[in-house]
Design an enzyme around this catalytic site. Structure first.
Site, PDB file in Angstrom:
ATOM      1  N   TYR A  70     129.638 -35.378  49.738  1.00 52.41           N
ATOM      2  CA  TYR A  70     128.814 -34.434  48.992  1.00 52.41           C
ATOM      3  C   TYR A  70     127.968 -35.193  47.986  1.00 52.41           C
ATOM      4  O   TYR A  70     128.449 -36.133  47.342  1.00 52.41           O
ATOM      5  CB  TYR A  70     129.683 -33.410  48.270  1.00 52.41           C
ATOM      6  N   ASP A  99     121.846 -31.532  33.723  1.00 49.00           N
ATOM      7  CA  ASP A  99     121.682 -30.816  34.995  1.00 49.00           C
ATOM      8  C   ASP A  99     120.991 -29.478  34.745  1.00 49.00           C
ATOM      9  O   ASP A  99     121.589 -28.411  34.833  1.00 49.00           O
ATOM     10  CB  ASP A  99     123.061 -30.614  35.642  1.00 49.00           C
ATOM     11  N   ASP A 124     122.872 -31.272  47.254  1.00 52.11           N
ATOM     12  CA  ASP A 124     122.539 -30.163  46.365  1.00 52.11           C
ATOM     13  C   ASP A 124     121.025 -30.137  46.164  1.00 52.11           C
ATOM     14  O   ASP A 124     120.449 -31.088  45.653  1.00 52.11           O
ATOM     15  CB  ASP A 124     123.274 -30.400  45.032  1.00 52.11           C
ATOM     16  N   ASP A 141     119.494 -27.591  44.402  1.00 59.23           N
ATOM     17  CA  ASP A 141     119.223 -26.686  43.285  1.00 59.23           C
ATOM     18  C   ASP A 141     118.569 -25.388  43.785  1.00 59.23           C
ATOM     19  O   ASP A 141     119.052 -24.772  44.706  1.00 59.23           O
ATOM     20  CB  ASP A 141     118.371 -27.387  42.227  1.00 59.23           C
ATOM     21  N   HIS A 158     122.354 -26.948  50.120  1.00 59.26           N
ATOM     22  CA  HIS A 158     122.494 -25.568  49.663  1.00 59.26           C
ATOM     23  C   HIS A 158     121.401 -25.247  48.649  1.00 59.26           C
ATOM     24  O   HIS A 158     120.982 -26.091  47.857  1.00 59.26           O
ATOM     25  CB  HIS A 158     123.885 -25.273  49.102  1.00 59.26           C
ATOM     26  N   GLU A 188     120.309 -22.354  45.723  1.00 59.74           N
ATOM     27  CA  GLU A 188     120.990 -21.386  44.873  1.00 59.74           C
ATOM     28  C   GLU A 188     120.050 -20.294  44.375  1.00 59.74           C
ATOM     29  O   GLU A 188     118.820 -20.398  44.526  1.00 59.74           O
ATOM     30  CB  GLU A 188     121.657 -22.102  43.698  1.00 59.74           C
ATOM     31  N   CYS A 242     123.929 -25.984  34.938  1.00 63.63           N
ATOM     32  CA  CYS A 242     125.204 -26.215  35.601  1.00 63.63           C
ATOM     33  C   CYS A 242     125.905 -24.889  35.859  1.00 63.63           C
ATOM     34  O   CYS A 242     125.964 -24.012  34.993  1.00 63.63           O
ATOM     35  CB  CYS A 242     126.086 -27.110  34.733  1.00 63.63           C
ATOM     36  N   ARG A 269     123.968 -20.775  47.944  1.00 67.73           N
ATOM     37  CA  ARG A 269     124.857 -20.728  46.783  1.00 67.73           C
ATOM     38  C   ARG A 269     124.459 -19.535  45.913  1.00 67.73           C
ATOM     39  O   ARG A 269     123.269 -19.329  45.640  1.00 67.73           O
ATOM     40  CB  ARG A 269     124.748 -22.023  45.978  1.00 67.73           C
ATOM     41  N   GLU A 317     129.747 -19.760  43.622  1.00 70.07           N
ATOM     42  CA  GLU A 317     130.025 -20.628  42.477  1.00 70.07           C
ATOM     43  C   GLU A 317     130.871 -19.924  41.417  1.00 70.07           C
ATOM     44  O   GLU A 317     130.745 -18.723  41.176  1.00 70.07           O
ATOM     45  CB  GLU A 317     128.697 -21.091  41.861  1.00 70.07           C
ATOM     46  N   ASN A 322     134.040 -25.078  45.130  1.00 68.26           N
ATOM     47  CA  ASN A 322     133.675 -26.161  44.226  1.00 68.26           C
ATOM     48  C   ASN A 322     134.821 -26.412  43.255  1.00 68.26           C
ATOM     49  O   ASN A 322     135.080 -25.602  42.363  1.00 68.26           O
ATOM     50  CB  ASN A 322     132.405 -25.789  43.468  1.00 68.26           C
TER      51      ASN A 322
END
Length: 289
Positions: A35, A49, A76, A78, A103, A105, A113, A148, A178, A200
């Site tokens: 990952y 982040d 990731d 975002d 993914h 989101e 985050c 996500r 999440e 996660n």
């Protein structure tokens, strides 16, 4: 191969790689995949982040990591780095970088985050458009597109289930819910969805650190430990620097270090050496005079 393993219902373990070399170590230890965390990529650049990294930075680092392992690498992305058209370009760029999946989101941009308070999510229509754009842009049918959703922390588990269903209807291959609070929430997701679910297990967050067996029993198909190796490495680095200050050398820390021989083995030093000598192997004749 990743899709086949996910379809089997088994639980796949994806530790987070914080650099290319750690990805190879993950493979050597027998894990199922690698990952690549957006939080880790941000931290590696000394940034929080909060959506400050660019598609170019993320794809470039993802390519460096993915090339070091035969395991599938999931990255990731975002919020997809912009509007639906940007999401489409993001998918094709990540495909070209050799990633196995990503993914997208549903947070408002700029994101934060997933385990911090004060998150905001987009409306259902915007979230669906992002996933549809990603699916429509995909050229490699094997590339895994996960959705996500961060809505659990904002509106609760029922809203998260409804959002996840809408994202699956939009074409998402898997769901990353999440900040689930407990195993019961993962089980509720499993009951409501017929696609793979990702858990996660990040430290110091809103979810308890469940074991692989607990997650398997709850019906989870993938588990990530996104920042764990970076946290451990930085903790070790900090202790080593303290030792240098206190003792003037690192003799007492040698047992904690990766040995030179192990490092050379991991980077296949001998393989490069053999290649080098096969190309440049020659002898200099002595001057007869």
């Amino acid at each position: 191969m990743l899709r086949e393993r996910l379809a089997s219902g088994e639980l796949l373990r994806f530790p987070g790689a914080f650099n290319p070399l750690s990805a190879r170590l993950i493979e050597r230890k027998g894990f199922d995949g690698v990952y690549i965390s957006g939080a880790v990529l941000s931290a590696d650049l000394g940034l929080p982040d909060i959506g400050l990294t660019t598609l170019t930075e993320v794809a470039g680092r993802g390519q460096q990591i993915a090339r070091m392992t035969d395991l599938p690498a999931i990255i990731d992305a975002d919020t997809g780095f912009g509007e639906p058209m940007n999401v489409a370009r993001t998918i094709q760029t990540l495909e070209d970088a050799g990633l196995a999946g990503t993914h997208i989101e549903d947070q408002v941009n700029p994101k934060r985050c997933g385990h911090l308070d004060g998150k905001a999510v987009v409306d259902a229509d915007t979230a669906v458009k992002r996933i549809r754009a990603a699916v429509d842009a995909r050229r490699d049918p094997g590339f895994l597109i996960m959705a996500r959703t961060d809505i659990r922390a904002v509106e609760g588990i029922d809203a998260a289930i409804d959002r996840a269903k809408a994202l699956v209807d939009a074409g998402a291959d898997a769901i990353f819910p999440e900040a689930m609070r407990d195993l019961g929430e993962f089980e509720a997701m499993r009951t409501a969805l017929d696609v793979p679910i990702l858990a996660n297990m990040t430290e110091f967050g809103k979810s308890d650190l469940f074991t692989v067996e607990q997650l398997r029993s709850a019906g989870v198909n993938m588990v990530i430990w996104p920042v764990s190796l970076l946290r451990i490495a930085m903790g070790a680095a900090s202790r080593a620097l303290d030792t240098l200050i206190d003792e003037g050398n690192l003799t007492t820390r040698l047992g904690e270090m990766q040995h030179r021989a192990d490092l050379y083995d991991l980077i296949d030093y001998e393989g490069y050496n053999q290649f080098d000598t096969s190309i440049f192997n020659f002898q200099i004749e002595k001057d007869p005079a």
